[in-house]
Write a protein that holds these residues in place. Structure first.
Motif, PDB file in Angstrom:
ATOM      1  N   ASP A  62       0.908  -0.661   0.184  1.00 36.77           N
ATOM      2  CA  ASP A  62       0.414  -0.219   0.656  1.00 36.77           C
ATOM      3  C   ASP A  62       1.098   1.042   0.595  1.00 36.77           C
ATOM      4  N   ALA A  63       1.595   0.929   0.944  1.00 35.07           N
ATOM      5  CA  ALA A  63       3.006   2.598   1.174  1.00 35.07           C
ATOM      6  C   ALA A  63       3.587   2.280  -0.568  1.00 35.07           C
ATOM      7  N   GLU A  64       4.029   1.435  -1.044  1.00 37.20           N
ATOM      8  CA  GLU A  64       4.589   1.399  -2.367  1.00 37.20           C
ATOM      9  C   GLU A  64       3.479   2.079  -3.468  1.00 37.20           C
ATOM     10  N   PHE A  65       2.094   1.469  -3.512  1.00 41.29           N
ATOM     11  CA  PHE A  65       1.348   2.593  -4.905  1.00 41.29           C
ATOM     12  C   PHE A  65       1.480   3.849  -4.355  1.00 41.29           C
ATOM     13  N   TRP A  66       1.177   4.244  -3.164  1.00 44.99           N
ATOM     14  CA  TRP A  66       1.009   5.897  -2.814  1.00 44.99           C
ATOM     15  C   TRP A  66       2.376   6.492  -3.054  1.00 44.99           C
ATOM     16  N   ASP A  67       3.165   5.961  -2.920  1.00 46.38           N
ATOM     17  CA  ASP A  67       4.344   6.081  -2.829  1.00 46.38           C
ATOM     18  C   ASP A  67       4.756   6.699  -4.879  1.00 46.38           C
ATOM     19  N   LEU A  68       4.169   5.539  -5.121  1.00 44.70           N
ATOM     20  CA  LEU A  68       4.083   6.140  -7.018  1.00 44.70           C
ATOM     21  C   LEU A  68       3.284   7.295  -7.314  1.00 44.70           C
ATOM     22  N   GLN A  69       2.145   6.695  -6.678  1.00 46.48           N
ATOM     23  CA  GLN A  69       0.579   7.860  -6.710  1.00 46.48           C
ATOM     24  C   GLN A  69       1.450   9.504  -6.837  1.00 46.48           C
ATOM     25  N   SER A  70       2.553   9.645  -5.646  1.00 42.70           N
ATOM     26  CA  SER A  70       2.563  11.143  -4.941  1.00 42.70           C
ATOM     27  C   SER A  70       4.184  11.305  -6.533  1.00 42.70           C
ATOM     28  N   SER A  71       4.960  10.440  -6.651  1.00 38.13           N
ATOM     29  CA  SER A  71       5.727  10.704  -7.911  1.00 38.13           C
ATOM     30  C   SER A  71       5.063  11.142  -8.940  1.00 38.13           C
ATOM     31  N   ILE A  72       3.817  10.192 -10.168  1.00 35.18           N
ATOM     32  CA  ILE A  72       3.105  10.388 -10.717  1.00 35.18           C
ATOM     33  C   ILE A  72       3.207  12.447 -10.658  1.00 35.18           C
ATOM     34  N   LEU A  73       1.803  12.001  -9.523  1.00 36.51           N
ATOM     35  CA  LEU A  73       1.929  13.502  -9.145  1.00 36.51           C
ATOM     36  C   LEU A  73       3.097  14.823  -9.237  1.00 36.51           C
ATOM     37  N   ASP A  74       4.076  14.696  -8.438  1.00 38.53           N
ATOM     38  CA  ASP A  74       4.716  15.519  -8.591  1.00 38.53           C
ATOM     39  C   ASP A  74       5.262  15.768 -10.292  1.00 38.53           C
ATOM     40  N   THR A  75       5.069  14.687 -10.885  1.00 40.22           N
ATOM     41  CA  THR A  75       5.965  14.708 -12.306  1.00 40.22           C
ATOM     42  C   THR A  75       5.374  14.914 -13.266  1.00 40.22           C
ATOM     43  N   TYR A  76       4.235  15.153 -13.149  1.00 39.40           N
ATOM     44  CA  TYR A  76       2.985  14.923 -14.404  1.00 39.40           C
ATOM     45  C   TYR A  76       2.003  16.593 -13.848  1.00 39.40           C
ATOM     46  N   GLY A  77       1.981  15.917 -12.394  1.00 32.50           N
ATOM     47  CA  GLY A  77       0.389  17.173 -12.273  1.00 32.50           C
ATOM     48  C   GLY A  77       0.404  18.159 -11.213  1.00 32.50           C
ATOM     49  N   THR A  78       1.688  18.635 -11.153  1.00 30.62           N
ATOM     50  CA  THR A  78       1.423  19.654 -10.063  1.00 30.62           C
ATOM     51  C   THR A  78       2.271  21.083 -10.768  1.00 30.62           C
ATOM     52  N   LYS A  79       3.005  21.097 -12.456  1.00 32.64           N
ATOM     53  CA  LYS A  79       3.194  21.575 -13.062  1.00 32.64           C
ATOM     54  C   LYS A  79       2.473  21.638 -13.878  1.00 32.64           C
ATOM     55  N   ALA A  80       2.498  23.551 -14.841  1.00 31.37           N
ATOM     56  CA  ALA A  80       1.914  23.362 -15.855  1.00 31.37           C
ATOM     57  C   ALA A  80       2.138  24.707 -16.653  1.00 31.37           C
ATOM     58  N   PRO A  81       2.414  24.600 -18.072  1.00 32.61           N
ATOM     59  CA  PRO A  81       3.328  25.719 -18.764  1.00 32.61           C
ATOM     60  C   PRO A  81       2.779  26.718 -18.748  1.00 32.61           C
ATOM     61  N   GLU A  82       4.051  27.722 -18.774  1.00 29.88           N
ATOM     62  CA  GLU A  82       3.938  29.539 -17.838  1.00 29.88           C
ATOM     63  C   GLU A  82       3.611  30.398 -19.351  1.00 29.88           C
ATOM     64  N   ALA A  83       2.527  30.819 -19.282  1.00 30.05           N
ATOM     65  CA  ALA A  83       1.988  32.159 -20.170  1.00 30.05           C
ATOM     66  C   ALA A  83       3.576  32.766 -20.517  1.00 30.05           C
ATOM     67  N   PRO A  84       4.022  32.821 -21.626  1.00 36.05           N
ATOM     68  CA  PRO A  84       5.014  33.668 -22.556  1.00 36.05           C
ATOM     69  C   PRO A  84       4.577  35.267 -21.757  1.00 36.05           C
ATOM     70  N   LYS A  85       6.004  35.838 -22.265  1.00 37.11           N
ATOM     71  CA  LYS A  85       6.672  36.744 -21.293  1.00 37.11           C
ATOM     72  C   LYS A  85       7.385  38.049 -22.554  1.00 37.11           C
ATOM     73  N   LEU A  86       6.496  38.633 -23.048  1.00 41.33           N
ATOM     74  CA  LEU A  86       7.313  39.176 -23.813  1.00 41.33           C
ATOM     75  C   LEU A  86       8.278  40.682 -22.114  1.00 41.33           C
ATOM     76  N   GLU A  87       9.487  40.161 -22.814  1.00 40.80           N
ATOM     77  CA  GLU A  87      10.199  40.352 -22.273  1.00 40.80           C
ATOM     78  C   GLU A  87      10.070  42.328 -22.453  1.00 40.80           C
ATOM     79  N   GLN A  88      10.722  42.494 -24.049  1.00 41.10           N
ATOM     80  CA  GLN A  88      11.400  43.496 -23.816  1.00 41.10           C
ATOM     81  C   GLN A  88      11.328  44.145 -25.401  1.00 41.10           C
ATOM     82  N   LEU A  89      11.272  45.331 -26.407  1.00 40.54           N
ATOM     83  CA  LEU A  89      10.647  45.784 -27.684  1.00 40.54           C
ATOM     84  C   LEU A  89      12.521  45.974 -28.344  1.00 40.54           C
ATOM     85  N   ARG A  90      12.944  44.830 -28.598  1.00 39.21           N
ATOM     86  CA  ARG A  90      14.324  44.845 -28.933  1.00 39.21           C
ATOM     87  C   ARG A  90      15.074  46.453 -30.276  1.00 39.21           C
ATOM     88  N   ASN A  91      13.513  46.456 -30.727  1.00 33.31           N
ATOM     89  CA  ASN A  91      13.740  47.175 -31.524  1.00 33.31           C
ATOM     90  C   ASN A  91      12.900  48.590 -32.157  1.00 33.31           C
TER      91      ASN A  91
END
Length: 278
Positions: A62-91
Motif C-alpha cells: 500500500d505504501a509502495e502504491f501511494w509513493d508511486l502516485q505521489s511521484s506521478i503527481l509531482d512529475t505530471y500533476g503539479t507543473k503547468a505550462p507558463e504564459a509567455p513573457k514579452l520581455e522587451q521591445l528590441r527595436n
C-alpha cells in the motif's frame, strides 16, 4: 503478519499436468498446484492447508502504491505550462518592430502553436517556437500606436502573454536605424558613417541581426576583417551581404547614413541603393 490462522484438511484426489484435485470434508473441491504439495504426497494423501492474512505485506505494498502516485503527481500533476513573457521591445522603427520573449515553458505538456497577435488580431504562427525567441514585424504605419501579445497553445491549455504597447517612430526619429556595415572601401567614409550612426542614437554591427534595418557597403565583396576596409579587394559576395539579400534588407551606400544625419530624418533609400548615384 496476522497470528490468526485457519487450517483446512483435504484428500488428494487426482494429480494431473501439474495440478492436484483436492477433496474437502464438506464436499469442497479445489484445484491446487501440485508443486506446493508436501514432498511424497500422492493420490489418497491427506494434507492440511493453512490460510492467514499478511498485514505486513499489505501495508508495504500500500505504501509502495501511494509513493508511486505521489511521484506521478509531482512529475505530471503539479507543473503547468507558463504564459509567455514579452520581455522587451528590441527595436522599433517607422514601419517595423522587433519583439523578444523568454523561452517558452511547457512543463509536461506538448506544444500546439505559438501565435503573435497585433491589436488583438492573430497575425501568424511563430516558426520553431521552442528555440525561436524573437520576431520582426514589418509593414506598420508611421507614428501609430499598436499592441502586441503572444498566445501559447498546448495540450495543457491556452496561455496568453502580457500585452506590449508600442508606438512607431515619426519620420524625424532616426534612433531605430540599425545598420550592418559590410565592405566600405573608403576608411574615412566608413568612420564618418559610424560617427553619424552614433550621433543619431542609432546602432551598428558587423553582422546581420534580426533587427538590422539596412546593410551598408560600397561593394558586395567580403573583406578579411568584416567591416574594416582594406581597399579595392575584389571577390565573391560576402556572407553578410548574401544574408541581407535573403532577408530583404536594403543594401545602401554609406552616403545614405550621412544624408539621414544631415537632414535629421529618415531619407528615402532609393537614390542610395548600392550601384545608384546619389
Amino acid at each position: 503478519m496476522s497470528k490468526s490462522q485457519e487450517s483446512f484438511m483435504f484428500t488428494v484426489g487426482k494429480l494431473d499436468a501439474g495440478m492436484a484435485i483436492l477433496l474437502g470434508e464438506r464436499a469442497h473441491l479445489i484445484e491446487f498446484p501440485s508443486l506446493l504439495l508436501p514432498p511424497g504426497a500422492t493420490t489418497g494423501s491427506i494434507v492440511n492447508i493453512s490460510v492467514l492474512q499478511n498485514h505486513t505485506e499489505e501495508k508495504r505494498r500500500d505504501a509502495e502504491f501511494w509513493d508511486l502516485q505521489s511521484s506521478i503527481l509531482d512529475t505530471y500533476g503539479t507543473k503547468a505550462p507558463e504564459a509567455p513573457k514579452l520581455e522587451q521591445l528590441r527595436n522599433v522603427t517607422q514601419t517595423s518592430v522587433t519583439l523578444e520573449w523568454a523561452p517558452i515553458q511547457l512543463a509536461t505538456a506538448k506544444l500546439r502553436s505559438l501565435d503573435i497577435y497585433r491589436n488583438r488580431l492573430r497575425l501568424a504562427s511563430i516558426p520553431s517556437p521552442q528555440s525561436n525567441t524573437s520576431t520582426k514585424l514589418s509593414g506598420l504605419q508611421l507614428d501609430t500606436d499598436y499592441t502586441f501579445h503572444l498566445v501559447l497553445r498546448t495540450t495543457g491549455g491556452t496561455y496568453p502573454s502580457n500585452i506590449l504597447h508600442v508606438r512607431t517612430h515619426t519620420i524625424s526619429d532616426t534612433s531605430g536605424i540599425s545598420v550592418c556595415f559590410g565592405n566600405v572601401q573608403d576608411n574615412l567614409l566608413l568612420e564618418n558613417a559610424k560617427m553619424a550612426v552614433r550621433e543619431m542614437g542609432a546602432k551598428w554591427s558587423d553582422h546581420i541581426q534580426i533587427d538590422t534595418t539596412h546593410f551598408v557597403c560600397t561593394t558586395p565583396a567580403a573583406t578579411p576583417t568584416g567591416a574594416e576596409a582594406t581597399g579595392g579587394l575584389a571577390g565573391a559576395p560576402g556572407v553578410e551581404y548574401q544574408k541581407a539579400l535573403q532577408m530583404s534588407i536594403p543594401v545602401v551606400q554609406p552616403t545614405w547614413v550621412l544624408a539621414c544625419h544631415t537632414e535629421k530624418r529618415m531619407v528615402p533609400i532609393h537614390p542610395y541603393y548600392l550601384g545608384a548615384t546619389p
